[in-house]
Structures are given as C-alpha cells and as structure tokens.
Design an enzyme around this catalytic site. Structure first.
Site, short mmCIF file in Angstrom:
data_model
loop_
_atom_site.label_atom_id
_atom_site.label_comp_id
_atom_site.label_asym_id
_atom_site.label_seq_id
_atom_site.Cartn_x
_atom_site.Cartn_y
_atom_site.Cartn_z
N LYS A 9 -58.91 30.94 100.74
CA LYS A 9 -59.93 31.21 99.60
C LYS A 9 -60.90 30.21 99.01
CE LYS A 9 -57.30 35.65 100.17
NZ LYS A 9 -57.33 36.76 99.75
N LYS A 18 -57.53 35.00 112.31
CA LYS A 18 -56.10 36.25 111.50
C LYS A 18 -57.35 37.91 111.24
CE LYS A 18 -54.99 37.23 107.49
NZ LYS A 18 -54.55 37.86 106.69
N LYS A 34 -60.39 41.91 106.94
CA LYS A 34 -62.09 42.69 106.63
C LYS A 34 -63.03 41.31 106.34
CE LYS A 34 -57.84 43.55 103.07
NZ LYS A 34 -57.31 44.62 103.81
P1 AMP Z 1 -53.77 41.70 102.63
O1 AMP Z 1 -54.57 42.85 102.86
O2 AMP Z 1 -53.88 40.87 102.41
O3 AMP Z 1 -52.45 42.43 101.18
O4 AMP Z 1 -52.06 42.29 103.38
C1 AMP Z 1 -51.41 43.18 103.54
C2 AMP Z 1 -50.44 42.81 104.53
O5 AMP Z 1 -50.59 43.24 105.66
C3 AMP Z 1 -49.64 41.63 104.15
O6 AMP Z 1 -47.75 41.77 104.15
C4 AMP Z 1 -49.57 40.72 105.05
O7 AMP Z 1 -49.19 39.63 105.62
C5 AMP Z 1 -50.27 41.24 106.12
N1 AMP Z 1 -51.53 40.92 107.07
C6 AMP Z 1 -52.57 41.27 106.71
N2 AMP Z 1 -52.57 41.08 107.56
C7 AMP Z 1 -52.99 40.86 108.92
C8 AMP Z 1 -52.96 40.53 110.31
N3 AMP Z 1 -54.07 39.99 110.65
N4 AMP Z 1 -51.72 40.08 111.16
C9 AMP Z 1 -50.77 40.70 110.27
N5 AMP Z 1 -50.29 40.74 109.07
C10 AMP Z 1 -51.56 40.67 108.20
#
Ligand code: AMP
Ligand code: TRP
Length: 330
Positions: free
Chosen positions: A112, A193, A196
């Site tokens: 990041k 990955k 968004k």
């Molecule tokens: P975040 O939106 O970054 O807070 O992610 C929320 C949760 O979703 C966390 O547990 C992340 O590890 C999981 N997560 C986010 N992006 C992915 C992805 N592409 N595949 C699987 N898990 C994800």
C-alpha cells in the site's frame, strides 16, 4: 467457549472477494452457535484518505450488507468500531508492545505504501489496531481472507508478548482461513487479488452489480486456450479462480463443478457462473435496500455498540491494570 470476531473495512464498495474470504465464513460460523461479533472497522478505513460523506455511507452500507447477507443481530453482535472507544485506547497501549521492525515487515503495508510519496503513520501501525480489535473481545477465532494471515500472526505475537511481560490478560486467537474462497483473484489477471482499488472495473464484481453487469464481467473474464473446466492453479490460474468463485457461491465442491462441465466449453460454464453469483446476490441486494436507510439498522448498531463496549471496557481495564496505570475501583 468459542468467540468469533471479524470485520470488513468500509474503504470501498463491497466486492465478492469479501464474500469469499469473510462473509461466507461469518455465515457458516454464526450457524455453529459460537459467540459472534462482526464489526465495521471504520478506524481502519481512515488510514488512507476518505471523503467524509462517502465514509459515512460506506460504513452503513457494510453494516447493512452484513444483515442482508444473513448475519442475525439476535445471534451476533454487530457494531461500528469507532463507537467503542476502547479500540483506539487499547490500540495505543499495544503500540508500546509492537516493534518497528516487525511492522516494517508487513507485506500489506509495503504494497500500500509502494510508490507513494507520503503515507499516514496510521497505515504503518494499522496491524496493531487490528490486534486490539481482536484482543478486546478475547476472540478465539478470526475468520479472514488469506491477505490477513500475517496480521493475525502479529496479533498472536503481541498477545503472547503482553501476557508474558505483564500477566495473562489476552486470549491468543486462531485465524480461520478457508481453503476455498480465501483468495479470490481479479477477473482480468489471476496473479492479482480481486480488489476494489483496481482501476479496471471489469476486474471485480460488486455486491451491488445487476445480473446484466455480472454476466458482462464474467463473459470478459480471462481464461486460457485449453477449453477444459479443470482446477489447476499452477497451470490454469484464471479458470481455477472462476471455478473457486463458482464453488463458494453455489456451495458445491470443485469436483462436482469439474464433472458437471466435462466436455463443455467455457461459454456455458461462464453463463452458469454468472447466474450462480447473481442468484446469491439478488436477495442480498433486496434486503440491503430495505434495511440500509432504516431505523432498524441504527437500533441494531446502537445496541451492538453498548454490548460490545461492556466486554471491551472490561478487557481494557485489565490491560491497564496489568501495565501499572492508576485505575480507581470501578
Ligand atoms: P477488506 O475489504 O480489505 O476489509 O477485506 C475484508 C475481508 O475480506 C478480509 O478478511 C479480507 O481478507 C477478505 N478479502 C478481501 N479481498 C479478498 C479477496 N480478493 N479474496 C478473498 N478474501 C478477500
Ligand atoms: N484488516 C482487515 C482487512 O483489511 C479488517 C480488520 C480490521 C479486521 N480489524 C479486524 C479483520 C479484526 C478481522 C479482525 O480486511
């Protein structure tokens, strides 16, 4: 007693990666009668610049999506992180236990901050706040996607270090990282990955996408020239990713899907995949729009914060006492 805690940051529109790594697991764990706490980590979102009006909306959105997806406020405590001030306070106390060197090794921080002129110091210390989130509730299990593994290891280290140095205050938590769905990749590049923050909107599917948009995005998703629906991450990462998404959204095994599409090309497979995703998201979208602007949601979040604060303040007091802060009998 198992205590489950997790959250999804309100830092962008929710995509199906968050379903695979997080929400899908939250729902399964809630069914198992564990004590569950699901929160919206808004203090984490502001580690990078946020428009205040957008942050406000997205925070309520994530909470609404929890409920719309099936998190039951009667079974789980649902709350907004910034409503429980103990998070920020324990975050500071735990920063005194974290080492600069270990924070410097966090790959998410490296990714990041890469190429940026300036980043906030909060982005650097973010994993410590995450540790505080978890430790305040004595969580035993933390369901997350694969990208949070390193942060969970740091949480475990910090808990053990604190317990050793002062006295045993914190439970050392275990991550729960599902085999399927914990690493959903971009539709345009299976090496990245799904996120968004990707400038290509065809690389991800949002919770709010209509069936038409989902069909369009899946139709454009990269595959390979073999034409066989077979899961093989080493040689066929793009198709393997699509199969995994299918498996998570249809609650089916990879083998079932592979055998269903034996001898069938990618076209039919992709059309069905889009249908499977749309079928899961449509009822969630309907329930989301009923609840997002409702007094019901506000009430759930207020009740959740009161309940969460009781536990959080108790643990915070124990941590402060262990560290030698003056605390009058309460
Ligand atoms: P975040 O939106 O970054 O807070 O992610 C929320 C949760 O979703 C966390 O547990 C992340 O590890 C999981 N997560 C986010 N992006 C992915 C992805 N592409 N595949 C699987 N898990 C994800
Ligand atoms: N860091 C997590 C993410 O980026 C979100 C998060 C914050 C979290 N605090 C947490 C997840 C505590 C699980 C438990 O996705």
């Amino acid at each position: 007693m198992k205590i489950v805690l997790s959250g999804i940051k309100p830092s962008g529109e929710l995509n199906i990666g968050g379903y695979g790594g997080a929400l899908h697991q939250f729902l399964a764990l809630q069914q198992q009668q564990f004590e569950c706490l699901f929160f919206v980590p808004d203090l984490h979102a502001v580690t990078v610049a946020q428009d205040p009006n957008v942050l406000r909306k997205r925070t309520m959105d994530i909470a609404a999506y929890y409920i719309a997806a099936g998190i039951d406020p009667k079974k789980a405590t649902i709350f907004i992180q910034s409503h429980v001030s103990a998070h920020a306070e324990l975050g500071w106390l735990m920063e005194t236990q974290a080492h600069f060197g270990e924070l410097s090794r966090m790959t998410q921080f490296k990714e990041k901050s890469n190429g940026k002129d300036t980043v906030s110091s909060a982005l650097f210390t973010y994993p410590v706040l995450m540790a505080a989130d978890i430790l305040l509730y004595q969580a035993t299990h933390v369901p997350v996607g694969d990208d949070q593994k390193q942060h969970l290891e740091m949480t475990r280290d910090l808990a053990a270090r604190f317990n050793q140095r002062f006295r045993p205050v914190f439970t050392v938590p275990e991550p729960i990282i599902q085999q399927l769905g914990s690493r959903i990749m971009s539709l345009d590049d299976p090496a990245k990955k799904m996120s968004k923050s990707n400038p290509n909107a065809n690389s991800y599917i949002l919770f709010q996408d209509s069936p038409e948009v989902i069909h369009k995005k899946i139709a454009k998703a990269v595959t390979d020239s073999e034409g066989v629906v077979r899961c093989d991450w080493a040689h066929k990462p793009a198709v393997s990713n699509l199969i995994e998404i299918y498996a998570v959204f249809a609650d089916e095994s990879v083998e079932t899907i592979e055998s269903r599409y034996k001898g069938v090309g990618y076209g039919a497979f992709k059309r069905d995949l889009a249908d499977v995703i749309a079928a899961k998201l449509q009822p969630i979208q309907r329930r989301y729009s009923e609840i997002v602007e409702s007094d019901e949601l506000i009430r759930i979040l207020k009740d959740g914060a009161v309940k969460a604060a009781e536990t959080a303040n108790r643990t915070l007091l124990q941590a402060k006492q262990a560290m030698g802060f003056v605390t009058w009998a309460q």
